[in-house]
Design an enzyme around this catalytic site. Structure first.
Site, PDB file in Angstrom:
ATOM      1  N   LYS A  26       0.095  13.453   5.353  1.00 18.94           N
ATOM      2  CA  LYS A  26       1.543  13.103   5.688  1.00 18.94           C
ATOM      3  C   LYS A  26       1.818  15.080   6.263  1.00 18.94           C
ATOM      4  O   LYS A  26       2.039  15.744   4.717  1.00 18.94           O
ATOM      5  CB  LYS A  26       2.719  12.579   5.853  1.00 18.94           C
TER       6      LYS A  26
HETATM    7  C1  LIG Z   1       2.452   4.448  10.184  1.00 19.23           C
HETATM    8  C2  LIG Z   1       2.530   4.282   8.263  1.00 19.23           C
HETATM    9  N1  LIG Z   1       3.132   3.232   8.120  1.00 19.23           N
HETATM   10  C3  LIG Z   1       3.078   3.678   6.228  1.00 19.23           C
HETATM   11  C4  LIG Z   1       2.146   3.923   6.084  1.00 19.23           C
HETATM   12  C5  LIG Z   1       2.308   3.694   4.134  1.00 19.23           C
HETATM   13  O1  LIG Z   1       2.796   5.010   3.557  1.00 19.23           O
HETATM   14  P1  LIG Z   1       1.570   5.527   2.404  1.00 19.23           P
HETATM   15  O2  LIG Z   1       0.238   5.617   2.648  1.00 19.23           O
HETATM   16  O3  LIG Z   1       2.201   6.456   1.631  1.00 19.23           O
HETATM   17  O4  LIG Z   1       2.256   3.640   1.636  1.00 19.23           O
HETATM   18  C6  LIG Z   1       0.872   4.682   6.569  1.00 19.23           C
HETATM   19  C7  LIG Z   1      -0.074   5.836   5.990  1.00 19.23           C
HETATM   20  O5  LIG Z   1      -0.837   6.671   6.252  1.00 19.23           O
HETATM   21  C8  LIG Z   1       1.512   4.370   7.746  1.00 19.23           C
HETATM   22  O6  LIG Z   1       0.047   5.982   8.824  1.00 19.23           O
END
Ligand SMILES: Cc1ncc(COP(=O)(O)O)c(C=O)c1O
Length: 412
Positions: A199
């Site tokens: 990210k």
């Molecule tokens: C659209 C979206 N929501 C939620 C998440 C979840 O994040 P995390 O990987 O930090 O749990 C991601 C991760 O890539 C994502 O792309």
């Protein structure tokens, strides 16, 4: 014009960005990390004065939010937000069928039912299709702001008010974006962010929520810390904490983001223009409410018919060879995702009707299927490309279009 690079010719460019770079602050990341280390207290305890506390304050201010709370991941940020809003067993939560599996996992992990709604030409949830998905069990909507676009928050908030639904914005992709000049993630009841490695503002792993409600803020703080009561609010839970070291890195990343966000917005507009100047490709619709676009990836749509039926993957490979960057497609829509199969997990076998309700194959999402097939998506590093060089992207697409017959012949 030289032969296509993927067929052995000279590429349009081996350096799309020229001398331009996206701003970073490794000096601050190191400084804050050492400060945390030297303090000897490395957690996210509320009311402390460590890096977690400092980041939460700075992140809230940057986003025009009253409160920010760190948690251990973006997935759990969504999950804790839903639980803080009192959503759980048997409730239905509406979300787009095109998203990372996390958005839906957060819903099933609290025994609620994800209801998938198709997307539109922004790649975000189609607001016109939300109302017909609402039942008497619906409790919330999770708009996902995907890649470098934002969901239509005006329409979504109007629908949520009409039906008394909660809104949790999934902002995992869009740190620094703004809707009608307001920080993204501050429009719904919660904004949930991921700070995982890929990210634009990350600490390897991590997540955070924004909220405007003090009560909801304290519920999240209780939920991330074993259900302890730090105020009148407490919610039974396990541990979803993050360490001060991650927060230290996030402080440095946020400092860089302050300078980077307007640059990403400007460069993203120029990249969109480069796509609109090119044949057989279409930019994603950008809604008027977007006043700053900052995203996790740059996406556009390819039309195989304009290339004699050339397969999207061949187009992506040809473009990658011309500009020296990688291009993929969107996430697989959830009913085709290899990483979304909650119906096979014993934890979710509550009863037959629940298992049926969470079985992904029950859904049909024709628009999501179509964009998955023909989208072209590059990682956010492409936003380093300055407006003075974005014509190289147009040149590369024009070159592929002009020599499409060679590609078609090579593909036989
Ligand atoms: C659209 C979206 N929501 C939620 C998440 C979840 O994040 P995390 O990987 O930090 O749990 C991601 C991760 O890539 C994502 O792309």
């Amino acid at each position: 014009m030289s032969k296509l690079a993927c067929l052995g010719g000279k590429p349009v460019t081996t350096n799309l960005f020229g001398k331009a770079k996206l701003h970073t602050r490794p000096d601050l990341e190191r400084k804050y990390l050492l400060e945390e280390y030297d303090s000897g207290v490395w957690d996210d305890w509320p009311g402390g004065n460590g890096q977690a506390f400092k980041f939460e304050k700075e992140w809230a201010r940057f986003s025009d939010s009253r409160f920010a709370a760190l948690v251990n991941s973006g997935t759990h940020a969504i999950q804790l937000a839903l639980e803080a809003l009192g959503i759980g067993a048997g409730d239905e939560v509406i979300l787009p069928g095109l998203t990372w599996q996390a958005t839906a996992c957060a819903v099933v992990d609290i025994n609620a039912i994800p209801i998938f709604v198709d997307v539109n030409d922004t790649l975000c949830i189609d607001p016109r299709k939300i109302e017909s998905a609402i039942t008497r069990n619906t409790r919330a909507i999770i708009p996902v702001h995907l890649y470098h676009r934002l969901a239509d928050m005006d329409k979504i908030l109007r629908i949520s008010r009409k039906y008394g639904l909660k809104v949790v914005e999934d902002c995992a992709h869009v740190h620094g974006a703004r809707w009608r000049k307001k920080g993204i993630g501050t429009l719904g009841d919660f904004g949930a962010f991921s700070h995982q490695r890929s990210k634009p503002m990350n600490s390897g792993e991590g997540g955070s929520v924004l909220t405007q409600s003090e009560e909801l803020y304290w519920r999240i703080v209780s939920q991330r810390s074993c259900g302890r009561a730090f105020s009148d609010e407490k919610v039974h839970n396990g541990s979803y904490r993050i360490s001060g070291f991650q927060a230290a890195i996030l402080r440095g990343q946020l400092a860089a983001m302050r300078r980077r966000a307007p640059v990403i917005d400007r460069n993203g507009i120029a990249l969109d223009k480069a796509i609109s100047d090119a044949p057989g490709v279409k930019l994603l619709r950008r809604l008027k409410g977007i006043t700053r676009q900052c995203g996790y990836g740059f996406a556009f749509l390819y039309d195989p018919r304009a290339y004699g039926g050339l397969a999207p993957q061949k187009f992506r490979e040809a473009l990658a060879a011309e500009v020296g960057l990688s291009f993929g497609s969107t996430y697989a829509p959830l009913h085709h995702s290899e990483l979304y199969y909650p119906h096979l997990k014993k934890r979710h076998h509550l009863n037959k009707s629940y298992t049926r309700a969470i079985t992904p194959s029950r859904w049909e999402l024709p628009v999501a299927d179509d964009v998955w097939h023909r989208s072209v998506v590059s990682p956010w590093s492409i936003f380093a490309c300055p407006p003075s060089r974005s014509h190289l992207l147009t040149d590369a697409i024009v070159k592929i279009h002009e020599q499409r017959d060679d590609l078609l012949a090579a593909a036989v």
